[in-house]
Scaffold this active site. Sequence first.
Site, mmCIF file in Angstrom:
data_model
loop_
_atom_site.group_PDB
_atom_site.id
_atom_site.type_symbol
_atom_site.label_atom_id
_atom_site.label_comp_id
_atom_site.label_asym_id
_atom_site.label_seq_id
_atom_site.Cartn_x
_atom_site.Cartn_y
_atom_site.Cartn_z
ATOM 1 N N GLU A 100 0.813 -1.218 0.000
ATOM 2 C CA GLU A 100 0.000 0.000 0.000
ATOM 3 C C GLU A 100 0.845 1.265 0.000
ATOM 4 O O GLU A 100 0.510 2.250 -0.679
ATOM 5 C CB GLU A 100 -0.909 -0.016 1.233
ATOM 6 C CG GLU A 100 -1.852 1.153 1.348
ATOM 7 C CD GLU A 100 -2.740 1.031 2.582
ATOM 8 O OE1 GLU A 100 -3.028 2.073 3.189
ATOM 9 O OE2 GLU A 100 -3.126 -0.101 2.941
ATOM 10 N N ASP A 101 1.975 1.263 0.732
ATOM 11 C CA ASP A 101 2.707 2.510 0.974
ATOM 12 C C ASP A 101 4.123 2.555 0.416
ATOM 13 O O ASP A 101 4.829 3.555 0.590
ATOM 14 C CB ASP A 101 2.775 2.784 2.482
ATOM 15 C CG ASP A 101 1.400 3.053 3.078
ATOM 16 O OD1 ASP A 101 0.535 3.574 2.355
ATOM 17 O OD2 ASP A 101 1.194 2.734 4.259
#
Length: 721
Positions: A100-101
């Site tokens: 996600e990051d």
Amino acid sequence: MSAVRSLRKLGRAALLGPSPRHALPHAIEHLAKAHRAHHPGADLDILRRAYVLAESSHRGQTRKSGEPYITHPLAVTLILAELGAETTTLTASLLHDTVEDTEVTLEQVREEFGEEVSYLVDGVTKLEKVDYGAAAEPETFRKMLVATGSDVRVMSIKLADRLHNMRTLGVMRPEKQARIAKVTRDVLIPLAERLGVQALKTELEDLVFAILHPEEYTRTRELIRAHNAEPDPLDGIAEAVRGVLREAGIAAEVHIRPRHFLSVHRALAKRGGLGPCDFGRLLILVAENADCYAVLGELHTCFTPLMSEFKDFIAVPKFNLYQSLHTAVADPAGRVAEVLVRTRRMHRVAEAGVIALGDPHHAPGADRDGAGAAAGDAERVDPTRPGWLERLLEWQSHAPDPDTFWDELRDDLAQDREITVFCTDPGSTTPVATLHLPAGATCVDAAYARYGAAGHALVGARVDGRLTALGTVLRDGDAIQLLMAPAGTSGPSPQWLEYARTPTARIAIRTWIDSRPEEDGRADRADGTGRPSPVPGARTAGRDVCRGGDGAVSGTRDRHRERPAAVAAPGGAPVRLARCCTPVPPDDVVGFAVRGGAVTAHRENCPTVARMTAGGRTTVPVRWQASGAGCRVTLYAESLSRPHLLADLTEAIAGEGVAVVSAAVEPPREQRVRHKYTLELPEAGDLPRLMRAMREVPGVYDVVRATRGRRPSRGGEAPSK
């Protein structure tokens, strides 16, 4: 403060960078120790590799607090390790934010750590707001729940992730804190409860309580602080219990389990005040199930039991796998203590829920972490598809938009108890299906749970053999028969939305109604609302069907007109058929002279005949004669309420070549509706065939001739056809 210190320690370890190759990084030594406490033989190399990838990919990122970002996945993983999660869950937890990051891809995770880890990481990865806009949050939860349907470890990681975020929420703006706390209250806490993870649930509750109700939280904290400053009377009761169990030869641990903040607040609100023993409960842990009942026997023998507080969740576990005996006893001084009795395995499951059950795809009896089979593993329940999750996965696939899904999800999760009902076919007592429904579910919910969208055809139900209203709330253990109309002949009314408790039913009903907007407000709606309206094609001889003071009546200007002679009387006197019993051939008839030299013909079994004869009235012999004028009859049709019933009945009547003189629908009572028809038949001999045709209309369970003082019964069982 301990959580903050732990975070800082993890942050310093992360800043030092990874340890030499193949050595365990300093930052995960505490994590490894917690993991080995539950799984002594666990392979830690995969955790080392996951940490190295997570630390390097998150390097340079910081949290709002200023701490290195790696402290977050480390803290989440430590929470799960302390609850006993197995290695695959911990590996995915360390990596849960990488896709996600960071630049790490799901394919990289799959190649390095395998399909299971990549599935769990993908399950908790949020959907991008840039792609989904305002729908990102509900659609992310939908994605997570669908993934949880295949592997509950997805939700375990999400719950631990939310717990750590809630612990560190103080750096956020107050309005954002409140928004996150509300979602936690409405969605995450109920999910933690349903998955049995009480350790996470109770801490989440206290954190939400502090944010959303700061004044009440502060008062509760002061109450607990004042209580803790004094000697705890539960210490003395606990010691007395230990002595009793020692004398009985029962090996047991007796602990004092303090209530958490929200529990104290709820107890105060419920009782209006708290005694010195109300801030905690006794927890007794034993080895075997039989020991639980032995402890219960000693407690109830040596202390004064409060039987109203006794609950056996061992014989009947809660739907989230929770098992314990609950009781309350008073000591000789009158001090009352609440007591929980459970085995150590029950305690592990009560605290950690599905996390304690490990890999749902892992065969019982083997342990990939090398700890050996836990006691009782062979009896464990596979948590992958509990009943509530099955229902959730079913209805979410039919939710037409994210807002509907989000609203229904919160409503569904608000139901915190579950019942089991047994569905049987009409005329049978053998269950054909076992339905798990939320407490408060009705017959309508049962129909959609059993048949899906085909539940639209529900026209009636019997619960434990008795005909009942569709909105009847079912109880645990009920036997239900669902009476269904032929497919396509019936459908739900808007009133069903008031009966439905499950999203499965509500979504299906709304979809049906929304797809037929032109039918809203039609005359057929009288069947569901009790508002009568003119019947298409009915001849009302002067005015439409209208409501009267005692329900619905049909008014005509020619109400007392004489009928064409179908009955002959001596001397050729004019004859009219009595409206109280509306005789038709071949009924046995008897006449009475009335004013004006006319004769009124009654059926022989008409109650009016008995009264007039008893009063000394002389009968006049009358007989049927051939006539092409037809005859008029009044019928009552007793039915179960459903949309379009009035139109279907009218169509059945018209199909027999019978004219409707007037019709009325009385207001429904307990889902039963009475229709009254005055009909003109071409031939009197057509009446039996007409009544059979009306009874064959789905939902109609009786059709009778009108007789003054006699109407179909609305109570108890419906008359047979």
